[in-house]
Design a protein around this motif. Structure first.
Motif, short mmCIF file in Angstrom:
data_model
loop_
_atom_site.label_atom_id
_atom_site.label_comp_id
_atom_site.label_asym_id
_atom_site.label_seq_id
_atom_site.Cartn_x
_atom_site.Cartn_y
_atom_site.Cartn_z
N ILE A 2 0.85 -0.99 0.08
CA ILE A 2 -0.02 -0.07 -0.11
C ILE A 2 0.90 1.31 0.19
O ILE A 2 1.47 1.46 1.00
N GLU A 3 0.93 1.92 -1.23
CA GLU A 3 1.55 3.09 -1.14
C GLU A 3 0.68 4.43 -1.20
O GLU A 3 -0.42 4.14 -1.31
N PRO A 4 1.19 5.82 -0.58
CA PRO A 4 0.26 6.57 -0.39
C PRO A 4 -0.30 7.06 -1.59
O PRO A 4 -1.43 7.74 -1.37
N THR A 5 0.14 6.82 -2.74
CA THR A 5 -0.39 7.23 -3.95
C THR A 5 -1.57 6.31 -4.69
O THR A 5 -2.07 6.65 -5.67
N ASN A 6 -1.62 5.04 -3.97
CA ASN A 6 -2.28 4.12 -4.79
C ASN A 6 -3.80 4.63 -4.38
O ASN A 6 -4.24 4.56 -3.31
N SER A 7 -4.66 4.76 -5.58
CA SER A 7 -6.12 4.84 -5.57
C SER A 7 -6.56 3.83 -4.45
O SER A 7 -6.37 2.47 -4.73
N TRP A 8 -7.77 4.20 -3.90
CA TRP A 8 -8.53 2.94 -3.17
C TRP A 8 -9.18 2.15 -4.26
O TRP A 8 -9.29 0.93 -3.75
N THR A 9 -9.39 2.40 -5.40
CA THR A 9 -9.93 1.22 -6.24
C THR A 9 -8.66 0.40 -6.91
O THR A 9 -9.14 -0.27 -7.42
#
Length: 206
Positions: A2-9
């Motif tokens: 889980i990266e800070p820029t990963n969209s929730w989708t």
């Protein structure tokens, strides 16, 4: 990862609602799991379960499931593999998630999701100032039951899991700003307020 820029989708979610028999601790009577993949809500998978102890009158008044209705239903052991498959390794989501996760964790020995999102906590932080954060109040406020079959009713697992899934989408992808990332959602969920502590200590699963 889980990266800070990963969209929730970019992640998959298992939105869960359980109904219990009113005993303490409660046994599972009904469970519904709704998957969200790529931001799209899938169909509900729902199981009635025959608990080892009777359904109390209070619980029956709440969800209207009777001992007679579950007399021929499978036990938790009978559907254990199916439930684990439906939950998979997805992010576990529920409204006041500690209650639902507590039941699932007791009934499915060893089950522990890697990540948990609580739509109650998310709503409190993302929608400040509301009179109520009960699931029913939020459903009414945002018309989250629109289009659902009239056969579905609040306080039954299928209805509650579907509207909880819709609530998560509403919170994660608001119309007035950029969608949140999963990292942001988890960060919001991880904080604990006095109201959250009160919910957990007073929670009674019917």
């Amino acid at each position: 990862m889980i990266e800070p820029t990963n969209s929730w989708t970019a992640f998959d979610y298992a939105v869960v609602d359980v109904e219990g028999n009113g005993q303490q601790p409660p046994n599972l009577v009904e469970i519904s799991i709704v998957a969200i993949r790529q931001g799209t809500i899938g169909p509900a998978n729902t199981w009635l379960v025959r608990p080892p102890r009777p359904i109390t009158p209070m619980a029956r008044r709440f969800h209207r499931i009777t001992d007679e209705q579950v007399a021929g239903a499978p036990t938790v052991a009978d559907v254990d593999a199916d439930l684990r498959t439906a939950l998979g390794d997805m992010v576990f989501v529920a409204h006041n998630a500690g209650v639902d996760l507590g039941v699932v964790g007791r009934e499915l020995q060893g089950y522990q999701p890697t990540q948990v999102l609580d739509t109650l906590k998310l709503a409190r932080r993302l929608l400040p100032g509301r009179d109520s954060y009960k699931l029913g109040a939020l459903v009414d406020a945002f018309d989250l039951a629109k289009g659902l079959s009239t056969d579905l009713a609040p306080h039954r697992a299928t209805y509650d899991a579907i509207v909880c899934a819709r609530l998560l989408v509403h919170l994660a992808a608001p119309s007035d700003r950029e969608p949140l990332t999963l990292a942001e959602l988890l960060n919001i969920t991880s904080g604990k307020t006095t109201a959250d502590v009160a919910d957990e200590s007073a929670a009674t699963l019917f």
